[in-house]
Design an enzyme around this catalytic site. Structure first.
Site, PDB file in Angstrom:
ATOM      1  CE  LYS A   1      31.269  48.073  66.551  1.00 46.39           C
ATOM      2  NZ  LYS A   1      31.273  47.086  65.457  1.00 46.39           N
TER       3      LYS A   1
ATOM      4  CG  ASP B   1      27.841  46.738  65.993  1.00 44.26           C
ATOM      5  OD1 ASP B   1      28.551  46.155  65.165  1.00 44.26           O
ATOM      6  OD2 ASP B   1      27.724  46.335  67.170  1.00 44.26           O
TER       7      ASP B   1
HETATM    8  N1  GLU Z   1      29.292  47.050  62.637  1.00 49.08           N
HETATM    9  C1  GLU Z   1      29.734  46.362  61.473  1.00 49.08           C
HETATM   10  C2  GLU Z   1      30.998  45.592  61.773  1.00 49.08           C
HETATM   11  O1  GLU Z   1      31.188  45.125  62.885  1.00 49.08           O
HETATM   12  C3  GLU Z   1      29.819  47.262  60.251  1.00 49.08           C
HETATM   13  C4  GLU Z   1      30.697  48.459  60.352  1.00 49.08           C
HETATM   14  C5  GLU Z   1      30.605  49.413  59.161  1.00 49.08           C
HETATM   15  O2  GLU Z   1      29.905  49.112  58.214  1.00 49.08           O
HETATM   16  O3  GLU Z   1      31.276  50.446  59.240  1.00 49.08           O
HETATM   17  O4  GLU Z   1      31.832  45.352  60.949  1.00 49.08           O
END
Ligand code: GLU
Length: 449
Positions: free
Chosen positions: A128, A168
């Site tokens: 992340k 996100d």
């Molecule tokens: N931010 C999204 C999550 O919390 C998607 C992450 C992604 O697609 O890599 O899962």
């Protein structure tokens, strides 16, 4: 060995190391508290210190992000990428642009992502990233200059086989576009190093809808275990971003009536339900005009704006928190139960406080954790990577069929793991156990790295 004493010592030690990382510890505690039966049955995880290893990110990159606003004034933000775990595949997870971003929040999100990605059954590690930059109130060119500066450093650390960021909170297709553009310029390489791209230059159809649709599919699967469905159910959705809006769309298509959603100004309560016409208005308001929900209440007279309020007091049968962590507290959980809520299906990451989680777990209602029910987004990101590798595009119907299958599989893995370890129907324990075991076993196979 007394496993409960081991787990409690383990948690105490971790908290002492970084006392300020409250939200990360909340996430760790939530997962680890489900794992005692697994550790009891497989002492190898204890002997090989899997818990101690799995909660330590493999790498954290922290950097300066300088940028200039439209008046020429200089600003400096902080950029991060937490590369949490690569046992199952390259690091994968979103980028959050919000003033709340710091190492604590990104460690929590990267940790959750590791188990979520494991549950998808796709070959994805967890990561992340983000910045304490707030896109609200910024012009497109300011956002572009910021994103380019962010990538000027981050490009060293990501790549198609290494780490694949996505969107996100505060980071949608516009931001992904600017970041991808700069990444391509610096690397001279057109690869799917990001997901959430627009479909005309490498994105997957249905990626924007995937998290929200997945939440509705998961709720449908949960209700089906009680020979029930979404038909005629009054639903609450909190957040009004990508996840919330598409959750509203799919819940409605599956027969539910969504009567509330929320943004920074408060909640709108629309007792008649957000139908197709109102949803079109909402999409335009949020995605195109980046406006506020106040306008919804002004436009549709039967809807009321509840300024500064969350939706949880409104009677419902299905509640989907889709805004942010800890948005649903103990009082809200009690109120939902009192009003006859039958299903809480999390769309955001860790939206329930620990007290709310305990209340919901102890009740007889259906309750799913975000790492299971919001995994549809990253799952379709995984499918975007597959399409990029194959250099083809799948149709909307093809992607949707995969998404439905993946959500059904996740639902089943949660129930199976929960039953296997003596907690039938406990989706939280099931998600933690199933997610953990796959990562832990891969770590054992790969040795001490
Ligand atoms: N931010 C999204 C999550 O919390 C998607 C992450 C992604 O697609 O890599 O899962």
């Amino acid at each position: 060995m007394n496993i409960h004493a081991y787990v409690s010592d383990f948690l105490d030690t971790q908290i002492k190391k970084d006392p300020a990382q409250k939200v990360f510890h909340q996430a760790v505690e939530e997962v680890v508290s489900s794992l005692s039966p697994v550790l009891e049955q497989s002492p190898v995880y204890v002997k090989e210190k899997i818990l101690e290893r799995i909660i330590e990110p493999e790498r954290i990159i922290s950097f300066r992000v300088p940028w200039q606003d439209d008046q020429g004034e200089i600003h400096v933000n902080r950029g991060f990428r937490v590369q949490f775990n690569s046992a199952l595949g390259p690091y994968k997870g979103g980028i959050r642009f919000h003033e709340s971003v710091n190492q604590d929040s990104l460690k929590f999100l990267g940790f959750e992502q590791t188990f979520k990605n494991s549950l998808t059954t796709l070959p994805l590690g967890g990561g992340k990233g983000g910045s304490d930059f707030d896109t609200r109130g910024k012009s497109d060119s300011e956002v572009m200059r910021f994103c380019h500066s962010f990538i000027n450093e981050l490009y060293h650390h990501i790549g198609y086989h290494t780490d694949i960021p996505a969107g996100d909170l505060g980071c949608g297709a516009r931001e992904i576009g600017y970041m991808f553009g700069q990444y391509k310029k610096l690397t001279n390489d057109f690869t799917g190093a990001f997901t959430g791209k627009k479909p005309n230059w490498g994105g997957s159809l249905l990626r924007p809808e995937a998290t929200g649709y997945g939440v509705a599919y998961f709720a449908q699967n949960m209700l089906a275990t009680r020979q029930d469905s979404l038909k005629g159910k009054t639903c609450l959705v909190s957040g009004c971003g990508n996840v919330g809006i598409y959750a509203i769309e799919k819940l409605t298509q599956l027969g539910g009536k969504v009567v509330a959603c929320m943004d920074y100004d408060g909640t709108i309560h629309d007792p008649d339900g957000i139908n197709e016409e109102k949803l079109a208005f909402l999409k335009n308001l949020v995605f195109t005009r980046r406006g506020s929900l106040k306008e919804y209440a002004e436009h549709f007279p039967q809807a009321r704006l509840l300024p500064g309020k969350k939706p949880w007091d409104i009677p419902c049968q299905v509640a989907c928190p889709t805004a942010c962590e800890n948005e649903l507290d103990e009082k809200a959980a009690k109120q939902l139960l009192k009003n006859g809520c039958q299903c809480v299906c999390e769309g955001s990451n860790m939206p329930c406080t620990p007290q709310a989680t305990t209340i919901l777990k102890e009740s007889s209602i259906l309750y799913s954790p975000g790492k299971a029910s919001n995994a549809g987004g990253v799952a379709v990101s995984g499918l975007e990577m597959t399409q990029n590798s194959m250099r083809i595009y799948w149709t909307r119907e093809e992607v949707d069929a995969y998404l439905q299958r993946i959500m059904k599989n996740i639902h089943e893995s949660c129930l199976n793991a929960a039953a296997q370890y003596g907690q039938p129907g406990n989706y939280c324990a099931g998600a933690n156990i199933a997610g953990f075991k796959k990562v832990a076993d891969a770590m054992l196979d790969q040795g001490l790295v």
